[in-house]
Design a protein around this motif. Structure first.
Motif, PDB file in Angstrom:
ATOM      1  N   ALA A 195       0.836  -1.204   0.000  1.00 58.84           N
ATOM      2  CA  ALA A 195       0.000   0.000   0.000  1.00 58.84           C
ATOM      3  C   ALA A 195       0.872   1.255   0.000  1.00 58.84           C
ATOM      4  N   LEU A 196       1.929   1.246   0.805  1.00 57.28           N
ATOM      5  CA  LEU A 196       2.809   2.414   0.866  1.00 57.28           C
ATOM      6  C   LEU A 196       3.527   2.614  -0.463  1.00 57.28           C
ATOM      7  N   TRP A 197       3.922   1.494  -1.075  1.00 53.63           N
ATOM      8  CA  TRP A 197       4.577   1.607  -2.381  1.00 53.63           C
ATOM      9  C   TRP A 197       3.635   2.236  -3.405  1.00 53.63           C
ATOM     10  N   ALA A 198       2.377   1.745  -3.414  1.00 53.85           N
ATOM     11  CA  ALA A 198       1.396   2.265  -4.376  1.00 53.85           C
ATOM     12  C   ALA A 198       1.134   3.752  -4.127  1.00 53.85           C
ATOM     13  N   MET A 199       1.082   4.134  -2.851  1.00 57.84           N
ATOM     14  CA  MET A 199       0.864   5.557  -2.552  1.00 57.84           C
ATOM     15  C   MET A 199       2.012   6.400  -3.066  1.00 57.84           C
ATOM     16  N   GLU A 200       3.219   5.914  -2.865  1.00 51.19           N
ATOM     17  CA  GLU A 200       4.367   6.711  -3.290  1.00 51.19           C
ATOM     18  C   GLU A 200       4.419   6.813  -4.814  1.00 51.19           C
ATOM     19  N   GLU A 201       4.083   5.695  -5.495  1.00 46.80           N
ATOM     20  CA  GLU A 201       4.007   5.756  -6.955  1.00 46.80           C
ATOM     21  C   GLU A 201       2.979   6.792  -7.385  1.00 46.80           C
ATOM     22  N   GLY A 202       1.831   6.778  -6.702  1.00 44.36           N
ATOM     23  CA  GLY A 202       0.765   7.711  -7.055  1.00 44.36           C
ATOM     24  C   GLY A 202       1.181   9.162  -6.843  1.00 44.36           C
ATOM     25  N   LEU A 203       1.941   9.417  -5.785  1.00 47.70           N
ATOM     26  CA  LEU A 203       2.339  10.786  -5.490  1.00 47.70           C
ATOM     27  C   LEU A 203       3.279  11.343  -6.552  1.00 47.70           C
ATOM     28  N   CYS A 258       2.789  11.015  -9.625  1.00 42.90           N
ATOM     29  CA  CYS A 258       1.988  11.309 -10.807  1.00 42.90           C
ATOM     30  C   CYS A 258       1.228  12.599 -10.569  1.00 42.90           C
ATOM     31  N   GLN A 259       1.646  13.656 -11.243  1.00 43.79           N
ATOM     32  CA  GLN A 259       1.072  14.966 -10.946  1.00 43.79           C
ATOM     33  C   GLN A 259      -0.313  15.153 -11.519  1.00 43.79           C
ATOM     34  N   ALA A 260      -0.757  14.196 -12.347  1.00 47.99           N
ATOM     35  CA  ALA A 260      -2.110  14.310 -12.884  1.00 47.99           C
ATOM     36  C   ALA A 260      -3.156  13.997 -11.826  1.00 47.99           C
ATOM     37  N   LEU A 261      -2.744  13.362 -10.726  1.00 47.73           N
ATOM     38  CA  LEU A 261      -3.696  13.032  -9.676  1.00 47.73           C
ATOM     39  C   LEU A 261      -3.988  14.268  -8.836  1.00 47.73           C
ATOM     40  N   SER A 262      -5.209  14.332  -8.320  1.00 41.35           N
ATOM     41  CA  SER A 262      -5.514  15.433  -7.420  1.00 41.35           C
ATOM     42  C   SER A 262      -5.163  15.059  -5.986  1.00 41.35           C
ATOM     43  N   ALA A 263      -5.308  13.793  -5.643  1.00 36.26           N
ATOM     44  CA  ALA A 263      -4.960  13.385  -4.288  1.00 36.26           C
ATOM     45  C   ALA A 263      -4.732  11.877  -4.258  1.00 36.26           C
ATOM     46  N   VAL A 264      -3.996  11.435  -3.256  1.00 37.94           N
ATOM     47  CA  VAL A 264      -3.768  10.021  -3.012  1.00 37.94           C
ATOM     48  C   VAL A 264      -4.252   9.719  -1.603  1.00 37.94           C
ATOM     49  N   VAL A 265      -5.120   8.725  -1.478  1.00 33.33           N
ATOM     50  CA  VAL A 265      -5.636   8.336  -0.170  1.00 33.33           C
ATOM     51  C   VAL A 265      -5.166   6.914   0.096  1.00 33.33           C
ATOM     52  N   GLY A 266      -4.610   6.670   1.249  1.00 31.05           N
ATOM     53  CA  GLY A 266      -4.174   5.321   1.605  1.00 31.05           C
ATOM     54  C   GLY A 266      -4.739   4.929   2.950  1.00 31.05           C
ATOM     55  N   GLU A 267      -5.329   3.750   3.003  1.00 34.01           N
ATOM     56  CA  GLU A 267      -5.919   3.278   4.257  1.00 34.01           C
ATOM     57  C   GLU A 267      -5.097   2.111   4.776  1.00 34.01           C
ATOM     58  N   LEU A 268      -4.613   2.234   5.991  1.00 30.59           N
ATOM     59  CA  LEU A 268      -3.825   1.164   6.584  1.00 30.59           C
ATOM     60  C   LEU A 268      -4.512   0.674   7.845  1.00 30.59           C
ATOM     61  N   TRP A 269      -4.334  -0.596   8.110  1.00 24.45           N
ATOM     62  CA  TRP A 269      -4.954  -1.205   9.274  1.00 24.45           C
ATOM     63  C   TRP A 269      -3.909  -1.372  10.375  1.00 24.45           C
ATOM     64  N   GLY A 270      -4.242  -0.972  11.576  1.00 20.83           N
ATOM     65  CA  GLY A 270      -3.376  -1.212  12.726  1.00 20.83           C
ATOM     66  C   GLY A 270      -2.086  -0.417  12.662  1.00 20.83           C
ATOM     67  N   ASP A 271      -1.041  -0.986  13.279  1.00 19.86           N
ATOM     68  CA  ASP A 271       0.271  -0.344  13.294  1.00 19.86           C
ATOM     69  C   ASP A 271       1.266  -1.229  12.561  1.00 19.86           C
ATOM     70  N   PRO A 272       1.269  -1.217  11.238  1.00 16.16           N
ATOM     71  CA  PRO A 272       2.182  -2.103  10.510  1.00 16.16           C
ATOM     72  C   PRO A 272       3.645  -1.693  10.724  1.00 16.16           C
TER      73      PRO A 272
END
Lengths: 247, 490
Positions: A116-124, A126-140
């Protein structure tokens, strides 16, 4: 929840936070196209420039943060990353409930926090995106200070807002510029039906922010297009004439 | 002498010389049967691949007579000679010329000219007498031929023979409907006859050669170095991109093949959501997978090949250096899909349904070609303006993959819920709105499917849920109604 006062047509704050501010004569100001425009910054201390915000859900079964988040999102393509456990515990993103954000939504189901963190960083990147939302469970384990710091730097460098949602997690060390704790609060009175839930209200606590004082607010959507003043309204009070009609 | 092929129960005769045929060998029969009749029979294994390569070479060579040449099955060529016969002094002369030149190459051949491809095929293989047939004589020329001349598959031919229809002429008086029950539509004998007689179109489809864009990197000696895949990729991508640029193509699916010394092939695959030929992007997509290719005993060659490609004209993305949003999004989707799997990166694709979980469709982002969903499912949004706030809409913004059963205290039979237990915690309901009744889709579901009454409820803490009661008391479709929580409101 204790409530300080109610200002006609404007905004007010509950005690424990910043002093109450009233907008110019209660006249709402339109937002710009950018997230965190001038008027919003005046209402709630959202960041002025895209950066990493961390939102802690009060409990996995309380999705109040999703509504609070939706008001911060700008129009445009949106990358929404959900860890597998977050989907199981808190449900999957439902495009029909996202309104116009659903049009440009790209949903990612990540196997674990690392993916999930990797995907978020890839998304960030990409400047065409308006926002990146990542949901994580617990304290990984993968979510340490370095990981959040990387996200914050990537968000600021590429100008893409990042939101890290923590379901059932604890506020460990983090590089996020703003850290919120969001719980649902009893909703506003429904203008037509006294038994029905009205417009949502959130108990939003900003417990760490860079360059701003932390505070606690009851926030809500005043029903005007893209406006977010802060309100405090006694639950079960009289029918407010400024309240939005449901529907 | 006969040529044989290996079959399940021994060797079959693939082809036979005239002398062998006269001594009892039968094409398609068993070699042992033929050997029983003639122990001196000489058998050689047939080279099917070699034959087909030769046939393709012959097809190129036959371009001397007609621009439109097609390899027809495993043993024939089709030439479209419409309008070219006069160059050779008429159709008979053309046929004679063709027979002479093919014979000079050492082949025996049979050729026929007819107004349709089907008729020419039948006459060349089964015809006796005139091999050049005009439009008027086609029916008469085909009539005495066996039904096998209709180019049907073996089963259909067999059925026809069993019905007593042994010659093409026998089919003339047969009603179409009577045969329709005995044959699949694809091999209806009357359709085949119509094609042969020119009543139905059967165009020649000699597709121009269009090999997949491909770059090959042979190694001087086998490499077992783990970095080999990555290095080969960096060498191959520019070559492939050069070919793509020359042919104005863009890749949708890319294949990196590592040929091992023991004859096995390792492959890595990556898909893209819009056609692209940008070297940096292609290299990045395959970089991880190329590094993971297992050399085992060593690679002796690498190939980078487009498995799916589309036309892509030169396009300028933006005036200044910054790339356009659409292309950048597509690249992001590609990178995510390659690493996480194409089914994990998805876009919403709403379907026309009232059932929330059915209306809430998803489609792999790689396959959706960057298209935005044009319409939302009906009934999901009220008629508010697009820029109105999102929150508090009629649908929750979280949906559980499967509705979870809850225990609910409610005013029977159809009153508002008062309290429910979800995941072992009690929620006292402060406010509730509903019901919104969603009937089962009777055209899709079983007759015992029960209706749903959805309620939007808020507990004393302010958490908002979307719960539903499945069924009614006494609806005759089961016992007491069950309750489920289906979504969470933000």
């Amino acid at each position: 929840m204790s409530v300080a006062s109610r200002v006609e047509g404007g905004l007010s704050l509950v005690p424990g936070g910043e002093p109450a501010r009233v907008e110019n004569g209660g006249d709402p100001v339109r937002t710009g196209d950018k997230p965190g425009g001038d008027e919003r910054a005046a209402a709630l201390p959202f960041p002025d420039a895209p950066t990493l915000s961390e939102l802690f859900a009060a409990s996995p079964r309380d999705a109040g943060w999703a509504g609070f988040l939706a008001l911060q999102l700008a129009a445009g393509p949106l990358l929404w990353v959900q860890e597998r456990m977050a989907i199981l515990e808190g449900g999957r993103v439902h495009p029909a409930g996202l309104g116009h954000h659903a049009a440009g939504l790209i949903h990612v189901e990540a196997r674990d926090a690392r993916a999930a963190l990797w995907a978020m960083e890839e998304g960030l990147r990409c400047q065409a995106l308006s926002a990146v939302v990542g949901e994580l469970w617990g304290d990984p384990a993968a979510l340490d200070f370095t990981a959040t710091r990387r996200l914050a730097v990537a968000a600021e460098r590429h100008g893409v807002a990042a939101f890290l949602i923590r379901l059932g997690g604890h506020a460990n060390l983090s590089g996020a510029r703003q850290r919120w704790r969001i719980a649902s609060a009893p909703s506003a009175v429904h203008p037509l039906d006294g038994k029905a839930p009205g417009t949502p209200r959130w108990d939003a606590e900003l417990f760490r922010a860079r360059g701003r004082a932390p505070g606690r607010w009851v926030a809500g959507d005043d029903g005007q297009a893209h406006l977010l003043p802060v309100v405090a309204e006694p639950p079960g009070g009289a029918l407010g004439k400024g309240d939005r009609r449901f529907g | 002498m006969v040529l044989t092929v290996e079959a399940q129960h021994g060797q079959l005769i693939h082809a036979a010389t005239q002398a062998a045929l006269e001594r009892g060998a039968r094409v398609g029969g068993r070699l042992t049967d033929a050997r029983a009749l003639d122990p001196a029979l000489e058998a050689v294994a047939a080279d099917i691949a070699g034959d087909s390569a030769w046939l393709r070479a012959l097809a190129r060579w036959a371009g001397r007579w007609s621009p439109l040449v097609e390899v027809d099955g495993t043993d024939g060529l089709r030439l479209d000679v419409a309008g070219v016969a006069h160059l050779f002094g008429g159709e008979e002369r053309l046929l004679a010329d063709l027979a002479a030149r093919v014979a000079a190459l050492g082949f025996s051949s049979r050729a026929a000219i007819a107004p349709t491809a089907g008729a020419a095929w039948a006459l060349a293989r089964f015809g006796r007498g005139a091999l050049v047939v005009g439009e008027r004589q086609v029916a008469a020329a085909l009539a005495p031929l066996p039904v096998a001349a209709l180019r049907l598959d073996a089963r259909a031919t067999h059925t026809l023979v069993r019905l007593g229809l042994k010659q093409v002429g026998d089919l003339a008086g047969v009603p179409r409907k009577g045969l329709a029950r005995r044959f699949r539509e694809a091999d209806h004998p009357l359709d085949a006859l119509d094609r042969a007689l020119g009543r139905k179109a059967e165009p020649l489809t000699a597709a121009p050669e269009d090999p997949p864009p491909r770059a090959l990197l042979p190694m001087k000696e086998p490499v077992v170095h783990p970095e080999a895949g990555t290095q080969a990729l960096t060498l191959l991508v520019p070559r492939l991109v050069a070919e793509l640029e020359r042919r104005k193509l863009g890749v949708r699916e890319l294949l990196l093949l590592g040929y091992r010394v023991d004859g096995s092939v390792a492959e890595a695959r990556a898909a893209t959501s819009i056609p692209t030929r940008e070297p940096g992007h292609l290299a990045r997509l395959l970089a991880d997978k190329a590094a993971a290719l297992d050399p085992e005993f060593g690679f002796d060659a690498f190939a980078l090949q487009a498995a799916w490609w589309e036309r892509l004209d030169a396009a300028q993305e933006a005036l200044v250096g910054e790339p356009s949003g659409e292309a950048e999004l597509a690249r992001l989707v590609d990178r995510l899909s390659v690493k996480l799997g194409p089914d994990k990166v998805r876009r919403p694709a709403p379907r026309e349904s009232h059932l929330p979980e059915r209306a809430n469709g998803w489609v792999a982002a790689v396959a959706s070609q960057g298209s935005r969903p044009s319409t939302t499912a009906f009934g999901l949004r009220s008629g508010r303006a697009d820029n109105s706030p999102v929150v508090g809409d009629g649908r929750p913004n979280r949906l559980l993959d499967r509705p979870e059963a809850i225990a609910v205290i409610y005013a029977t039979p159809e009153g508002l819920p008062r309290r429910f237990v979800w995941r072992r915690r009690v929620h006292d309901i402060a406010r509730a709105q509903g019901p919104e009744r969603i009937a089962p889709e009777w055209w899709r579901e079983r007759s015992t499917a029960r209706l749903r009454d959805y309620y939007k409820v808020e507990d004393t803490d302010g958490c908002r849920f979307w719960i539903f009661r499945q069924g009614l008391v006494g609806d005759g479709r089961g016992g007491a109604p069950d309750w489920f929580v289906h979504g969470l409101f933000g």
